[in-house]
Design a protein around this motif. Structure first.
Motif, PDB file in Angstrom:
ATOM      1  N   LEU A  76       0.850  -1.185   0.000  1.00 32.20           N
ATOM      2  CA  LEU A  76       0.000   0.000   0.000  1.00 32.20           C
ATOM      3  C   LEU A  76       0.885   1.234   0.000  1.00 32.20           C
ATOM      4  N   ASN A  77       0.494   2.250  -0.766  1.00 27.13           N
ATOM      5  CA  ASN A  77       1.169   3.542  -0.726  1.00 27.13           C
ATOM      6  C   ASN A  77       0.486   4.413   0.320  1.00 27.13           C
ATOM      7  N   GLY A  84       5.758  20.226   7.027  1.00 28.08           N
ATOM      8  CA  GLY A  84       5.326  21.066   5.914  1.00 28.08           C
ATOM      9  C   GLY A  84       5.535  20.457   4.545  1.00 28.08           C
ATOM     10  N   ALA A  85       6.049  19.223   4.486  1.00 27.07           N
ATOM     11  CA  ALA A  85       6.290  18.552   3.202  1.00 27.07           C
ATOM     12  C   ALA A  85       5.455  17.277   3.117  1.00 27.07           C
ATOM     13  N   ARG A  86       4.951  17.007   1.934  1.00 28.69           N
ATOM     14  CA  ARG A  86       4.201  15.780   1.703  1.00 28.69           C
ATOM     15  C   ARG A  86       5.194  14.655   1.398  1.00 28.69           C
ATOM     16  N   MET A  87       5.113  13.561   2.151  1.00 26.89           N
ATOM     17  CA  MET A  87       6.044  12.447   1.976  1.00 26.89           C
ATOM     18  C   MET A  87       5.271  11.163   1.720  1.00 26.89           C
ATOM     19  N   ALA A 114      12.019   9.636   8.029  1.00 22.75           N
ATOM     20  CA  ALA A 114      11.050  10.598   8.552  1.00 22.75           C
ATOM     21  C   ALA A 114       9.650   9.996   8.641  1.00 22.75           C
ATOM     22  N   VAL A 115       9.251   9.234   7.617  1.00 23.64           N
ATOM     23  CA  VAL A 115       7.902   8.669   7.606  1.00 23.64           C
ATOM     24  C   VAL A 115       7.777   7.528   8.604  1.00 23.64           C
ATOM     25  N   SER A 116       8.732   6.607   8.621  1.00 28.39           N
ATOM     26  CA  SER A 116       8.637   5.479   9.551  1.00 28.39           C
ATOM     27  C   SER A 116       8.691   5.959  10.996  1.00 28.39           C
TER      28      SER A 116
END
Length: 380
Positions: A76-77, A84-87, A114-116
């Protein structure tokens, strides 16, 4: 999740054995082009090992069933706004597609991810997640071969668990060989559930090896996966279908061993997310190659920028140099987030897994794979 009990597993297997579902009953055609997008809600969170959590997601709308179906081994994405940034990131599904009420994503916290870090450290029950998919062709539902060898390292076990759970719930008649390696005993993801599945599935054969057991009471196999371990665990290995998932170096080494042992390349599948991204430029400097580009001219029509590209450079890499915001995640041609329209010229793509026939007919390309063969114009 690893808290699924032996009784529950046995119940699922018993139901499947009493009334084997047909393919159409079990898995509807999956939207492999990431046609579904929307929001899912976190229903529960389970800590699997230090730094690894499983997030059970359900429809945010309150509907009983998920708004999509998937095939074991897909991913899944997901997208988050962080600082402030879309990741965007891609995470393998660890649950079975037979469980239509929810989907499980098992995520390892990466110190520099950063996401994990956002997911593992901050996500809580009730939160909503923006998602799309499912996608990916690292799949196995039992129709492709009469046995399967699953080789995983670390968090690479996640798509294997989806396959293993699904085949067990269906009482699939084929042999399943699971070879799993990790650094320390404390990092044995899904250890309890794998043991529980072994107790109800006599067709499952498991070999586990630990690479850094020092200082623990580990009494099992030690060291990395070797040819000796492979041949000892899997009889007639050369005749079987094999799936491998883990760090790139592990997969390359394992693939080389398997080919040496006679496994046909067309029977060998590997899965890799997160190919190396370009390092950020130092403050006050531009991220540009040192040599002058001599390749075809690439025009980004939406941004009104046109420059020559370097040999072997992808459209995505060039767009990053020019600060053109093409969304991306996997960078290996499977997630489909970097699709852009090619309006002029021709490109070569080594991987096109996430392109549908309609995409190809309409000039859609994968920026992470596209290398111009002539001057091109893309809508970006």
């Amino acid at each position: 999740m690893s808290k699924l009990t032996t009784k529950t597993i046995a119940s699922h297997a018993k139901v499947a054995k009493a009334a084997p579902p047909t393919e159409s009953e079990v898995i509807a055609p999956s939207p492999v082009a990431a046609n579904w997008s929307g929001y899912l809600r976190v229903r529960s969170i389970v800590t699997e090992t230090p730094g690894v959590k499983t997030f059970r997601l359900v429809p945010s709308s309150g509907e009983h069933l998920l708004p999509f179906t998937f095939v074991p081994g897909q991913f899944l994405n997901v997208a988050f706004w962080i600082g402030g940034a879309r990741m965007n990131r891609s995470y393998s599904i660890s649950s079975s597609p037979i469980q239509r009420e929810y989907i499980d994503l098992t995520v390892r916290r990466e110190p520099r991810g950063a996401v994990s870090r956002h997911i593992v450290d901050l996500l809580k029950v009730g939160d909503q997640i923006e998602a799309a998919g499912p996608v990916g062709k690292f799949t196995f539902d039992g129709t492709e071969a009469d046995s399967i060898v699953l080789i995983a390292a670390g968090v690479g076990i996640t798509p294997m668990m989806s396959i293993l759970r699904y085949l067990t719930e269906r009482s699939w008649a084929g042999d399943i060989f699971l070879i799993f390696t990790f650094r320390k005993p404390a990092e044995f993801i899904f250890g309890n559930e794998i043991a529980a599945i072994q107790r109800v599935n006599p067709k499952l054969h498991v070999a586990v090896t630990v690479t850094k057991p020092e200082g623990t009471d580990w009494k099992g196999s030690r060291g990395r996966i070797t040819k000796e371990l492979l041949t000892k665990t899997v009889p007639d290995l050369a005749s079987r279908r094999v799936h491998v998932c883990g760090p790139q170096s592990m997969m390359e080494a394992t693939k080389a061993m398997l080919i040496e042992l006679g496994v046909a390349p067309d029977q060998l599948k590997t899965e890799l997310f997160g190919a190396t991204k370009p390092a950020p430029a130092a403050a006050g400097t531009a991220l540009k190659p040192t040599a002058e580009a001599t390749g075809p001219l690439v025009t980004f029509s939406t941004n009104h920028k046109a420059v020559r590209i370097h040999v072997d450079q992808t459209v995505l890499e060039l767009s990053e140099e020019l600060s053109i915001g093409i969304e991306n995640s996997c960078r290996v041609g499977t997630c489909g987030l970097c699709k852009v329209k090619l309006t002029s010229g021709e490109v070569a793509m080594a991987v096109q897994d996430s392109l549908t026939p309609d995409d190809q007919a309409n000039g859609i390309i994968l920026a992470c794979q596209a290398k111009p063969k002539s001057d091109i114009v893309v809508e970006a």
